[in-house]
Scaffold this active site. Structure first.
Site, PDB file in Angstrom:
ATOM      1  CG  ASP A  85      -0.300  -0.232   2.548  1.00 45.35           C
ATOM      2  OD1 ASP A  85       0.863   0.178   2.711  1.00 45.35           O
ATOM      3  OD2 ASP A  85      -0.940  -0.824   3.436  1.00 45.35           O
ATOM      4  CG  HIS A 100       4.508 -10.168  -0.534  1.00 43.56           C
ATOM      5  ND1 HIS A 100       3.733 -10.426   0.567  1.00 43.56           N
ATOM      6  CD2 HIS A 100       5.376 -11.213  -0.611  1.00 43.56           C
ATOM      7  CE1 HIS A 100       4.112 -11.565   1.129  1.00 43.56           C
ATOM      8  NE2 HIS A 100       5.110 -12.054   0.444  1.00 43.56           N
ATOM      9  CB  CYS A 108       2.173  -1.396 -20.138  1.00 44.33           C
ATOM     10  SG  CYS A 108       1.807  -2.233 -21.697  1.00 44.33           S
ATOM     11  CB  CYS A 131       1.447   0.475 -26.199  1.00 39.87           C
ATOM     12  SG  CYS A 131       1.450  -0.929 -25.066  1.00 39.87           S
ATOM     13  N   GLY A 168       1.902  -6.789  13.103  1.00 40.05           N
ATOM     14  CA  GLY A 168       0.692  -7.010  12.300  1.00 40.05           C
ATOM     15  C   GLY A 168       0.827  -8.020  11.186  1.00 40.05           C
ATOM     16  CB  THR A 169       2.948 -10.310   9.760  1.00 42.08           C
ATOM     17  OG1 THR A 169       2.898 -11.438   8.853  1.00 42.08           O
ATOM     18  CG2 THR A 169       4.102 -10.489  10.726  1.00 42.08           C
ATOM     19  CG  ASN A 194      -0.660  -9.761  15.753  1.00 45.09           C
ATOM     20  OD1 ASN A 194      -1.877  -9.780  15.909  1.00 45.09           O
ATOM     21  ND2 ASN A 194      -0.078 -10.196  14.642  1.00 45.09           N
TER      22      ASN A 194
HETATM   23  N1  APR Z   1      -2.686  -3.957  14.674  1.00 42.38           N
HETATM   24  C1  APR Z   1      -1.766  -4.938  14.578  1.00 42.38           C
HETATM   25  N2  APR Z   1      -2.032  -6.141  14.081  1.00 42.38           N
HETATM   26  C2  APR Z   1      -3.282  -6.395  13.668  1.00 42.38           C
HETATM   27  C3  APR Z   1      -4.305  -5.417  13.736  1.00 42.38           C
HETATM   28  C4  APR Z   1      -3.969  -4.146  14.269  1.00 42.38           C
HETATM   29  N3  APR Z   1      -4.865  -3.155  14.383  1.00 42.38           N
HETATM   30  N4  APR Z   1      -5.431  -5.972  13.224  1.00 42.38           N
HETATM   31  C5  APR Z   1      -5.133  -7.229  12.864  1.00 42.38           C
HETATM   32  N5  APR Z   1      -3.824  -7.492  13.134  1.00 42.38           N
HETATM   33  C6  APR Z   1      -3.046  -8.718  12.888  1.00 42.38           C
HETATM   34  C7  APR Z   1      -3.821 -10.005  12.908  1.00 42.38           C
HETATM   35  O1  APR Z   1      -3.944 -10.508  14.242  1.00 42.38           O
HETATM   36  C8  APR Z   1      -2.946 -10.903  12.035  1.00 42.38           C
HETATM   37  O2  APR Z   1      -1.935 -11.541  12.803  1.00 42.38           O
HETATM   38  O3  APR Z   1      -2.519  -8.608  11.586  1.00 42.38           O
HETATM   39  C9  APR Z   1      -2.292  -9.910  11.067  1.00 42.38           C
HETATM   40  C10 APR Z   1      -2.819  -9.940   9.647  1.00 42.38           C
HETATM   41  O4  APR Z   1      -2.504 -11.176   9.076  1.00 42.38           O
HETATM   42  P1  APR Z   1      -2.689 -11.431   7.505  1.00 42.38           P
HETATM   43  O5  APR Z   1      -3.996 -10.921   7.057  1.00 42.38           O
HETATM   44  O6  APR Z   1      -2.386 -12.869   7.250  1.00 42.38           O
HETATM   45  O7  APR Z   1      -1.577 -10.456   6.853  1.00 42.38           O
HETATM   46  P2  APR Z   1      -0.061 -10.745   6.489  1.00 42.38           P
HETATM   47  O8  APR Z   1       0.606 -11.525   7.566  1.00 42.38           O
HETATM   48  O9  APR Z   1       0.527  -9.453   6.113  1.00 42.38           O
HETATM   49  O10 APR Z   1      -0.221 -11.648   5.213  1.00 42.38           O
HETATM   50  C11 APR Z   1       0.921 -12.038   4.518  1.00 42.38           C
HETATM   51  O11 APR Z   1      -0.435 -12.985   2.815  1.00 42.38           O
HETATM   52  O12 APR Z   1      -2.090 -13.172   1.198  1.00 42.38           O
HETATM   53  C12 APR Z   1      -0.842 -12.738   1.478  1.00 42.38           C
HETATM   54  O13 APR Z   1       0.371 -11.375   0.070  1.00 42.38           O
HETATM   55  C13 APR Z   1      -0.508 -11.302   1.159  1.00 42.38           C
HETATM   56  O14 APR Z   1       1.342 -10.009   2.057  1.00 42.38           O
HETATM   57  C14 APR Z   1       0.223 -10.818   2.393  1.00 42.38           C
HETATM   58  C15 APR Z   1       0.653 -12.114   3.052  1.00 42.38           C
END
Ligand code: APR
Length: 229
Positions: A85, A100, A108, A131, A168-169, A194
């Site tokens: 983003d 990613h 294009c 094009c 946040g992953t 998280n």
């Molecule tokens: N603050 C912090 N973390 C949060 C919040 C928040 N406000 N809201 C949700 N989360 C956490 C969730 O608990 C979860 O662990 O963010 C995480 C989101 O997980 P995913 O949706 O799986 O995102 P991500 O880990 O970035 O996904 C990895 O998956 O589909 C692919 O390419 C896509 O880059 C992405 C990859």
């Protein structure tokens, strides 16, 4: 290292969990490179249009701003993000590895001309270049490889950092999920931010600061500010 959770408070839904994109869209139908090549109109009309709508409006939140502040103070050098983003750059971080790729940038498929997502109008889909070629986002679909330079730099950073914030992953998508493991094996302290536990919690991470990234980062920045005074 950041994932979709860092942008949730900017109004961008995550992929997994409640309200996640993959609840509404089957990634196998909309997010693989073979699905895109087979029917680019369908993928633009459904998944990419939905992503554009939220991203066109999104601005950095307290989590992004907090990370930019940490860089300004000299504590943070690099962000590895799985997000596409562009919000870390918008907040002011200067070294962002977009693991990613990017949805802000598009190109294009025939002549490689670049287009910003905000300049693309989706009246007719798939969007086309001057094009005539089909425009695609510069992000990695499932089934595509991670750009080599992103892989290499991320592992270099993981191996050389003192501390890695993992924010946040869900830490389940590979190979990105190996980055904190690699950092820990190289001696770094791993701090997760998280609201939920992840497969890293208690195994790879030394600490978890439980809660939404915006609030936790704001608290962290305030604490550090006091320590600096
Ligand atoms: N603050 C912090 N973390 C949060 C919040 C928040 N406000 N809201 C949700 N989360 C956490 C969730 O608990 C979860 O662990 O963010 C995480 C989101 O997980 P995913 O949706 O799986 O995102 P991500 O880990 O970035 O996904 C990895 O998956 O589909 C692919 O390419 C896509 O880059 C992405 C990859």
């Amino acid at each position: 290292m950041t994932g979709a959770g860092v942008s949730v408070e900017s109004g961008i839904p995550p992929f997994r969990g409640k309200g996640g994109l993959w609840e509404s869209f089957d990634p196998m139908e909309y997010a693989t490179i073979s699905a895109f090549l087979k029917d680019p109109k369908k993928v633009w009309d459904v998944l990419l249009k939905a992503m554009k709508e939220v991203m066109d409006k999104a601005a950095p939140n307290d989590a992004h701003m907090g990370l930019a502040q940490l860089e300004e103070w000299g504590y943070l050098t690099t962000i590895i993000t799985q997000n596409v983003d562009g919000l870390h750059q918008m907040a002011g971080n200067t070294d962002v590895i977009e693991y990613h790729g990017s949805f802000v940038k598009n190109y294009c498929m025939d002549c490689q001309k670049n287009y910003m997502i905000s300049d693309i109008v989706l009246e007719q889909t798939p969007p086309r270049c001057s094009c005539g070629g089909i425009i695609r986002p510069d992000c990695v679909f499932f089934g595509e490889t991670i750009p080599y330079e992103n892989l290499m730099r991320s592992f270099e950073m993981a191996q050389s950092c003192d501390v890695m914030l993992v924010i946040g992953t869900s830490a389940i998508v590979q190979p990105a999920a190996m980055i904190p493991v690699n950092a820990r094996e190289s001696g770094a302290t791993i701090i997760e931010i998280n609201p939920e536990r992840t497969p890293l919690t208690g195994l790879i991470s030394d600490y978890i600061l439980k809660g939404p990234a915006g609030r936790i980062m704001q608290q962290l920045v305030t604490e550090i500010k006091h320590l600096r005074e």
